[in-house]
Design a protein around this motif. Sequence first.
Motif, PDB file in Angstrom:
ATOM      1  N   VAL A  10     -11.941 -19.774  14.359  1.00 50.98           N
ATOM      2  CA  VAL A  10     -11.945 -19.321  15.739  1.00 50.98           C
ATOM      3  C   VAL A  10     -13.528 -19.584  15.508  1.00 50.98           C
ATOM      4  O   VAL A  10     -14.417 -19.274  16.733  1.00 50.98           O
ATOM      5  CB  VAL A  10     -11.389 -17.622  15.333  1.00 50.98           C
ATOM      6  N   VAL A 102      -9.495 -14.358   5.278  1.00 49.88           N
ATOM      7  CA  VAL A 102      -7.814 -14.337   5.697  1.00 49.88           C
ATOM      8  C   VAL A 102      -7.316 -15.386   4.644  1.00 49.88           C
ATOM      9  O   VAL A 102      -5.922 -14.457   3.899  1.00 49.88           O
ATOM     10  CB  VAL A 102      -8.335 -15.217   7.335  1.00 49.88           C
ATOM     11  N   PHE A 205      -1.487 -15.321  17.110  1.00 47.66           N
ATOM     12  CA  PHE A 205      -0.499 -15.387  16.815  1.00 47.66           C
ATOM     13  C   PHE A 205      -0.428 -16.743  15.774  1.00 47.66           C
ATOM     14  O   PHE A 205      -1.621 -16.418  15.420  1.00 47.66           O
ATOM     15  CB  PHE A 205       1.325 -15.163  17.568  1.00 47.66           C
TER      16      PHE A 205
HETATM   17  N1  LIG Z   1      -6.592 -18.106  13.351  1.00 51.72           N
HETATM   18  C1  LIG Z   1      -5.577 -17.780  13.599  1.00 51.72           C
HETATM   19  O1  LIG Z   1      -4.616 -17.713  14.068  1.00 51.72           O
HETATM   20  C2  LIG Z   1      -5.247 -15.900  13.626  1.00 51.72           C
HETATM   21  C3  LIG Z   1      -4.689 -15.211  13.937  1.00 51.72           C
HETATM   22  C4  LIG Z   1      -4.745 -14.220  13.868  1.00 51.72           C
HETATM   23  C5  LIG Z   1      -5.724 -12.997  13.981  1.00 51.72           C
HETATM   24  N2  LIG Z   1      -7.274 -14.094  13.189  1.00 51.72           N
HETATM   25  C6  LIG Z   1      -8.053 -13.222  13.091  1.00 51.72           C
HETATM   26  O2  LIG Z   1      -9.460 -13.927  13.338  1.00 51.72           O
HETATM   27  C7  LIG Z   1     -10.481 -14.419  12.453  1.00 51.72           C
HETATM   28  C8  LIG Z   1     -11.237 -14.495  12.348  1.00 51.72           C
HETATM   29  O3  LIG Z   1     -10.135 -15.859  11.374  1.00 51.72           O
HETATM   30  P1  LIG Z   1     -10.307 -16.935  11.458  1.00 51.72           P
HETATM   31  O4  LIG Z   1      -9.239 -18.276  11.707  1.00 51.72           O
HETATM   32  O5  LIG Z   1     -11.324 -17.839  12.286  1.00 51.72           O
HETATM   33  O6  LIG Z   1     -10.869 -16.946   9.478  1.00 51.72           O
HETATM   34  P2  LIG Z   1     -11.806 -18.159   9.397  1.00 51.72           P
HETATM   35  O7  LIG Z   1     -11.355 -17.814   7.460  1.00 51.72           O
HETATM   36  O8  LIG Z   1     -12.072 -19.198   8.791  1.00 51.72           O
HETATM   37  O9  LIG Z   1     -13.450 -17.208   9.391  1.00 51.72           O
HETATM   38  C9  LIG Z   1     -12.933 -16.283   8.745  1.00 51.72           C
HETATM   39  C10 LIG Z   1     -14.814 -16.123   8.164  1.00 51.72           C
HETATM   40  O10 LIG Z   1     -15.834 -15.065   7.867  1.00 51.72           O
HETATM   41  C11 LIG Z   1     -16.429 -15.423   6.767  1.00 51.72           C
HETATM   42  N3  LIG Z   1     -16.499 -14.068   6.462  1.00 51.72           N
HETATM   43  C12 LIG Z   1     -15.766 -13.785   5.192  1.00 51.72           C
HETATM   44  N4  LIG Z   1     -15.968 -12.662   4.062  1.00 51.72           N
HETATM   45  C13 LIG Z   1     -18.274 -12.587   5.276  1.00 51.72           C
HETATM   46  C14 LIG Z   1     -18.269 -11.563   4.741  1.00 51.72           C
HETATM   47  N5  LIG Z   1     -18.350 -10.942   4.052  1.00 51.72           N
HETATM   48  N6  LIG Z   1     -19.684 -11.652   5.669  1.00 51.72           N
HETATM   49  C15 LIG Z   1     -19.754 -12.534   6.261  1.00 51.72           C
HETATM   50  N7  LIG Z   1     -18.973 -13.883   6.371  1.00 51.72           N
HETATM   51  C16 LIG Z   1     -18.179 -13.349   5.865  1.00 51.72           C
HETATM   52  C17 LIG Z   1     -15.915 -16.523   5.975  1.00 51.72           C
HETATM   53  O11 LIG Z   1     -16.895 -17.460   5.306  1.00 51.72           O
HETATM   54  C18 LIG Z   1     -15.544 -17.321   6.935  1.00 51.72           C
HETATM   55  O12 LIG Z   1     -16.416 -18.064   7.166  1.00 51.72           O
HETATM   56  C19 LIG Z   1      -9.583 -12.859  10.999  1.00 51.72           C
HETATM   57  O13 LIG Z   1     -10.524 -11.285  11.498  1.00 51.72           O
HETATM   58  C20 LIG Z   1      -8.455 -13.041  11.483  1.00 51.72           C
HETATM   59  O14 LIG Z   1      -7.536 -12.087  10.934  1.00 51.72           O
HETATM   60  C21 LIG Z   1      -6.756 -14.868  13.464  1.00 51.72           C
END
Ligand SMILES: NC(=O)c1ccc[n+]([C@@H]2O[C@H](COP(=O)([O-])OP(=O)(O)OC[C@H]3O[C@@H](n4cnc5c(N)ncnc54)[C@H](O)[C@@H]3O)[C@@H](O)[C@H]2O)c1
Length: 353
Positions: A10, A102, A205
């Motif tokens: 994201v 995640v 979602f």
């Molecule tokens: N992708 C989706 O469909 C979706 C759906 C619902 C909610 N979300 C929420 O959106 C947010 C981003 O999701 P995403 O799909 O991009 O996940 P992702 O895993 O691709 O991105 C998360 C990022 O956080 C970084 N990270 C993890 N722990 C860390 C820390 N302690 N310090 C610094 N960086 C850290 C990771 O390296 C990664 O780049 C999350 O909170 C997720 O729960 C995403």
Amino acid sequence: MLISGGCGFVGRHVTKHVLKNHLTDSIWLVDDLFTGRDPATWLPTCFTPTTLSSTCTAFEHGGRIVYFVKNDVRKFFAEYLNSPFIRNLPRFGDVIHLASIVGGRALIDGDPLLVATDLSIDAEMFHWARVVKPDRILYPSSSAAYPIDLQGTDGSVPLKESYIQFNQSLGLPDMTYGWSKLTGEYLAHIAAKSYGLHVTCIRPFSGYGEDQEPVYPVPAIAERAARKENPIIVWGTGLQARDFVHIDDCVDFLFRALETIGDGSGVNIGSGVLTNFLEVARTFADIGGYSPEIRPLVDKPVGVQNRYADMTVLRTRFKWSPSTSLRDGFSKVYDAACQRIAGDENWCRISRL
Ligand SMILES: NC(=O)c1ccc[n+]([C@@H]2O[C@H](COP(=O)([O-])OP(=O)(O)OC[C@H]3O[C@@H](n4cnc5c(N)ncnc54)[C@H](O)[C@@H]3O)[C@@H](O)[C@H]2O)c1
């Protein structure tokens, strides 16, 4: 603007959206690259990197700067608050808080205590925000925060925003991932109510897109189809269904929500349409131009049976619905999967004919 977890799926899309649409903001990405990708690999190539310190790189183009801090965001927040130079540190207008553990279903079910790390990441962010008071905070909750008893085989319903309210009894969310999101929403609610912060919660979602990691089902199944596998494997019976929404639509609505909601309440980001995994596999096979057997793998973790958004608030209050159709979005994911596999998107276009 601070984007924690800005190198994740994201975060990369949010960053590119900001570069294109918010022309004055400088951007700070803080990410420990636990799953994220180094900005050198995905920022537009016109951005030139300069190393500022062992953890900070500035990417510059035409006066626009993207700072990348490679650090655990909890350390970043602690160092910020403890710095003797706190008054001279950058003040962040918007905070898009995406840092999170995640993973796909295998991680959510297979290592729930690792996923619970999100509780501490979110607690540190709200603690920091309570002191530094950024203008606006975007907290990404999730559809996983909704009660799982509304998502079973019998009697699953479209999930309404009003099913999560902190002044009445709450249902059981989905594993530690759902618990951490529900808790994060509670912190957002308190941050707005008791500390006067502008906080927006979104409940996406099943977001998907071309550059999503293949631990998630949409790119994973796309890759199987791009390889012309027969049979195509899907996890579970394949009858479990989700509400898929393309990342461009997620990011588009995220900024609309940030403009409009400030009281810590949550809003869905979905399409309202349920698609099961047999249909996902069939759609990718169809895009790939072949008709494989689709074989369920029933010993794999699958999560709830049906999870989909109620669209009433999105349609009536925001006059919003996603603009990318499932077919168009999946076609882009398929092309990207081909590119990864063959190193040449055209190989796949040809193989589709
Ligand atoms: N992708 C989706 O469909 C979706 C759906 C619902 C909610 N979300 C929420 O959106 C947010 C981003 O999701 P995403 O799909 O991009 O996940 P992702 O895993 O691709 O991105 C998360 C990022 O956080 C970084 N990270 C993890 N722990 C860390 C820390 N302690 N310090 C610094 N960086 C850290 C990771 O390296 C990664 O780049 C999350 O909170 C997720 O729960 C995403």
